[in-house]
Design a protein around this motif. Sequence first.
Motif, PDB file in Angstrom:
ATOM      1  N   TYR A   1      12.798 -27.227  -0.977  1.00 38.17           N
ATOM      2  CA  TYR A   1      12.994 -26.718  -1.964  1.00 38.17           C
ATOM      3  C   TYR A   1      13.044 -25.051  -1.251  1.00 38.17           C
ATOM      4  O   TYR A   1      12.371 -24.648  -1.092  1.00 38.17           O
ATOM      5  CB  TYR A   1      12.649 -26.725  -2.719  1.00 38.17           C
ATOM      6  CG  TYR A   1      12.945 -25.462  -4.166  1.00 38.17           C
ATOM      7  CD1 TYR A   1      14.148 -26.178  -4.514  1.00 38.17           C
ATOM      8  CD2 TYR A   1      12.362 -24.309  -4.662  1.00 38.17           C
ATOM      9  CE1 TYR A   1      14.972 -25.549  -5.284  1.00 38.17           C
ATOM     10  CE2 TYR A   1      13.063 -24.179  -5.183  1.00 38.17           C
ATOM     11  CZ  TYR A   1      13.700 -24.262  -5.955  1.00 38.17           C
ATOM     12  OH  TYR A   1      14.733 -23.254  -7.133  1.00 38.17           O
TER      13      TYR A   1
ATOM     14  N   ARG B   1      12.316 -28.480 -11.858  1.00 38.75           N
ATOM     15  CA  ARG B   1      12.659 -27.248 -11.645  1.00 38.75           C
ATOM     16  C   ARG B   1      14.059 -26.401 -11.881  1.00 38.75           C
ATOM     17  O   ARG B   1      14.735 -27.461 -11.449  1.00 38.75           O
ATOM     18  CB  ARG B   1      11.393 -26.731 -10.625  1.00 38.75           C
ATOM     19  CG  ARG B   1      11.419 -25.328 -10.079  1.00 38.75           C
ATOM     20  CD  ARG B   1      10.838 -25.476  -8.659  1.00 38.75           C
ATOM     21  NE  ARG B   1      10.819 -23.188  -8.283  1.00 38.75           N
ATOM     22  CZ  ARG B   1      10.221 -23.535  -6.887  1.00 38.75           C
ATOM     23  NH1 ARG B   1       9.504 -23.805  -6.057  1.00 38.75           N
ATOM     24  NH2 ARG B   1      10.188 -22.106  -6.972  1.00 38.75           N
ATOM     25  N   SER B   2      13.561 -25.231 -12.604  1.00 42.30           N
ATOM     26  CA  SER B   2      15.179 -24.786 -12.157  1.00 42.30           C
ATOM     27  C   SER B   2      15.351 -23.602 -12.777  1.00 42.30           C
ATOM     28  O   SER B   2      14.679 -22.614 -13.528  1.00 42.30           O
ATOM     29  CB  SER B   2      15.954 -25.281 -13.668  1.00 42.30           C
ATOM     30  OG  SER B   2      15.272 -25.330 -15.024  1.00 42.30           O
ATOM     31  N   THR B   3      16.044 -22.953 -12.653  1.00 46.93           N
ATOM     32  CA  THR B   3      16.638 -21.543 -12.089  1.00 46.93           C
ATOM     33  C   THR B   3      17.269 -21.211 -13.507  1.00 46.93           C
ATOM     34  O   THR B   3      18.718 -21.698 -13.365  1.00 46.93           O
ATOM     35  CB  THR B   3      16.805 -20.752 -10.835  1.00 46.93           C
ATOM     36  OG1 THR B   3      17.548 -21.134 -10.217  1.00 46.93           O
ATOM     37  CG2 THR B   3      15.377 -21.409  -9.759  1.00 46.93           C
TER      38      THR B   3
ATOM     39  N   CYS C   1      15.903 -21.204  -3.615  1.00 47.30           N
ATOM     40  CA  CYS C   1      16.653 -20.981  -3.272  1.00 47.30           C
ATOM     41  C   CYS C   1      17.700 -20.561  -2.955  1.00 47.30           C
ATOM     42  O   CYS C   1      17.656 -18.837  -2.568  1.00 47.30           O
ATOM     43  CB  CYS C   1      16.859 -20.771  -4.736  1.00 47.30           C
ATOM     44  SG  CYS C   1      18.257 -20.223  -6.731  1.00 47.30           S
TER      45      CYS C   1
ATOM     46  N   GLY D   1      17.627 -25.816  -8.367  1.00 49.00           N
ATOM     47  CA  GLY D   1      15.974 -26.645  -9.405  1.00 49.00           C
ATOM     48  C   GLY D   1      16.223 -28.283  -8.842  1.00 49.00           C
ATOM     49  O   GLY D   1      17.546 -28.205  -8.312  1.00 49.00           O
ATOM     50  N   TYR D   2      15.329 -28.822  -9.348  1.00 49.17           N
ATOM     51  CA  TYR D   2      15.402 -30.149  -9.161  1.00 49.17           C
ATOM     52  C   TYR D   2      14.829 -31.022 -10.205  1.00 49.17           C
ATOM     53  O   TYR D   2      14.131 -30.709 -11.365  1.00 49.17           O
ATOM     54  CB  TYR D   2      14.033 -30.364  -8.070  1.00 49.17           C
ATOM     55  CG  TYR D   2      13.528 -30.239  -7.558  1.00 49.17           C
ATOM     56  CD1 TYR D   2      12.133 -30.078  -8.857  1.00 49.17           C
ATOM     57  CD2 TYR D   2      12.895 -28.661  -6.939  1.00 49.17           C
ATOM     58  CE1 TYR D   2      10.829 -30.432  -8.386  1.00 49.17           C
ATOM     59  CE2 TYR D   2      12.007 -28.222  -6.834  1.00 49.17           C
ATOM     60  CZ  TYR D   2      11.232 -29.013  -7.365  1.00 49.17           C
ATOM     61  OH  TYR D   2       9.517 -28.431  -7.335  1.00 49.17           O
ATOM     62  N   ASP D   3      15.161 -32.174 -10.657  1.00 48.57           N
ATOM     63  CA  ASP D   3      14.484 -32.809 -12.069  1.00 48.57           C
ATOM     64  C   ASP D   3      13.949 -34.596 -11.279  1.00 48.57           C
ATOM     65  O   ASP D   3      13.973 -35.022 -12.317  1.00 48.57           O
ATOM     66  CB  ASP D   3      15.548 -32.705 -12.802  1.00 48.57           C
ATOM     67  CG  ASP D   3      16.545 -33.802 -12.263  1.00 48.57           C
ATOM     68  OD1 ASP D   3      16.767 -34.634 -11.703  1.00 48.57           O
ATOM     69  OD2 ASP D   3      17.784 -33.600 -13.723  1.00 48.57           O
TER      70      ASP D   3
END
Length: 242
Positions: free
Chosen positions: A148, A81-83, A150, A88-90
């Motif tokens: 999570y 997930r990214s913004t 942001c 975000g995270y991977d």
Amino acid sequence: MRLLRVLKLVLFLGLAGLAALLLYGYARNHPEDLPWTDLDLAEPVGAFTGRKLVALGGDDAPACRALLDRAGIQFTALPARSTDTQCGYDDAVRVTGGAVDLGDRPAGLGTSCPVAAALALWEWHVVQPAALDHFGQKVAAIDHLGSYNCRRIYGRAEGDWSEHASANAVDVAGFRLEDGTRIGILADWDADGAESAFLRDVRDGACDLFATVLSPDYNAAHRDHLHLDQADRGEMGWRACR
């Protein structure tokens, strides 16, 4: 005089050799206390376990997930997930089994893999022993306020980004025992008796496993939860525990 010096040297070498043998034997039996050994979640918590858990972040996500798998921890790897910000995270996972299923209260908790690994060790080596010691029964569930989010630290408009912005933190709000009793950070931290003692024991034990542990003793913003994260602070690796 020369003979005396020789005898002293022989004695010194003998003692040094004995010390080396003792250290070697200790090292073989306690790899968790050595900085250069690989992390094994089946081993007891040692002097360098916390540092090794932090090192599982970033590019070591596959290795971290392999550790979870070998330890029998059921989990689901979450999509990256990214913004367009710093969020975000991977490497996030959702733990889906075990004595304490963190996905239940509320449902769907996903954290970075190092946080998940530390939570498993925390349950096994800290939370459950403390519950048995203080209440004579195990913890059935852990209540949380999520992972999570942001945002920057304390939700400010400027400043450093929170570890929550990469799912590298979790906020624990309380614990539910097998008989249904709930022990909450907000309700029981300053209470008298077993509840308060239990909460401080699990806070103190978390400090060996997480890079950051913040409780109501830190400030009012943490009056209702324990903040646990795996912030990577570089070579020095200093830890925050309060």
